[in-house]
Motif scaffolding. Sequence first.
Motif, PDB file in Angstrom:
ATOM      1  N   VAL A   1      -8.867   2.432  -0.322  1.00 46.62           N
ATOM      2  CA  VAL A   1      -8.938   1.661   0.929  1.00 46.62           C
ATOM      3  C   VAL A   1     -10.135   1.180   1.265  1.00 46.62           C
TER       4      VAL A   1
ATOM      5  N   VAL B   1      -2.752   5.963   5.499  1.00 42.76           N
ATOM      6  CA  VAL B   1      -4.119   6.115   4.947  1.00 42.76           C
ATOM      7  C   VAL B   1      -5.202   5.495   5.936  1.00 42.76           C
TER       8      VAL B   1
ATOM      9  N   ASP C   1      -9.907   6.249   1.529  1.00 43.33           N
ATOM     10  CA  ASP C   1      -8.991   7.054   0.706  1.00 43.33           C
ATOM     11  C   ASP C   1      -8.887   6.580  -0.504  1.00 43.33           C
TER      12      ASP C   1
ATOM     13  N   VAL D   1      -6.340   5.867  -3.398  1.00 42.80           N
ATOM     14  CA  VAL D   1      -4.669   5.863  -3.445  1.00 42.80           C
ATOM     15  C   VAL D   1      -4.392   5.486  -5.132  1.00 42.80           C
TER      16      VAL D   1
ATOM     17  N   ILE E   1       1.533   3.920   1.739  1.00 42.07           N
ATOM     18  CA  ILE E   1       0.430   3.401   2.861  1.00 42.07           C
ATOM     19  C   ILE E   1       0.551   3.166   3.954  1.00 42.07           C
TER      20      ILE E   1
END
Length: 226
Positions: free
Chosen positions: A142, A176, A180, A182, A188
């Motif tokens: 992110v 999120v 982060d 993912v 999200i």
Amino acid sequence: MSDNKRSRRGGQGYYIALILCAAAIGITGYVYYRNANQVEPVSLEETVGEVPALIEDEVDVPVIATQPSTRATTPTVTEGTTAPTEKTPMKTMSPVAGDSIFGYSMEALSYNQTTRDWRVHNGVDLAAEAGAEVKAAADGEVYTVYEDDAMGTTVVIRHADGYTTKYASLAENLTVKPGDTVTMGQVIGYASDSAIVESTLGAHVHFGVTCNDEPIDPAEFLAIGN
């Protein structure tokens, strides 16, 4: 008569003695002259002296080969190392299951019913019910989360090979935050109608993709994993 003979003999003796004296003087002078002019030979060792040794020790000089080696060599493999493997293609998926209700259009203007004007559209609008789960389209990190005045709550994720994906018109309750990591399919956020400039579409997800900061058709990105 005898006196005259004696007188003649005495005179002869005088001359003989005189001749002998002269001969002796001559011989003596000759010997002296010869000895005075004779050069005494000098030995080579006295004139030159001891000749220093030029090479004290015998030195072994290594012989360098001038012919290149023609023997083929094989590369050695270090224990514990592995050969490089082929890169695994990126896996991708659509963030929601709904169909496209407004397509990508960056080369031609398209009419926006909410703003009632013609403009480019840098993503696709995907149908989704309010509160529907929105998932990451690929593995990544992110990059940012923000509130956009026109597109509502937005999440941007960075992926490999210079790709980024943008998810807009989301609800505020995201799952999120920036930084982060993912994985593809991870939730999200949730769909909503927060995109003011697309409010006539109702709840949906605006999905955009860039590659090296240049917008591309999201369909091309989704095709990578197929």
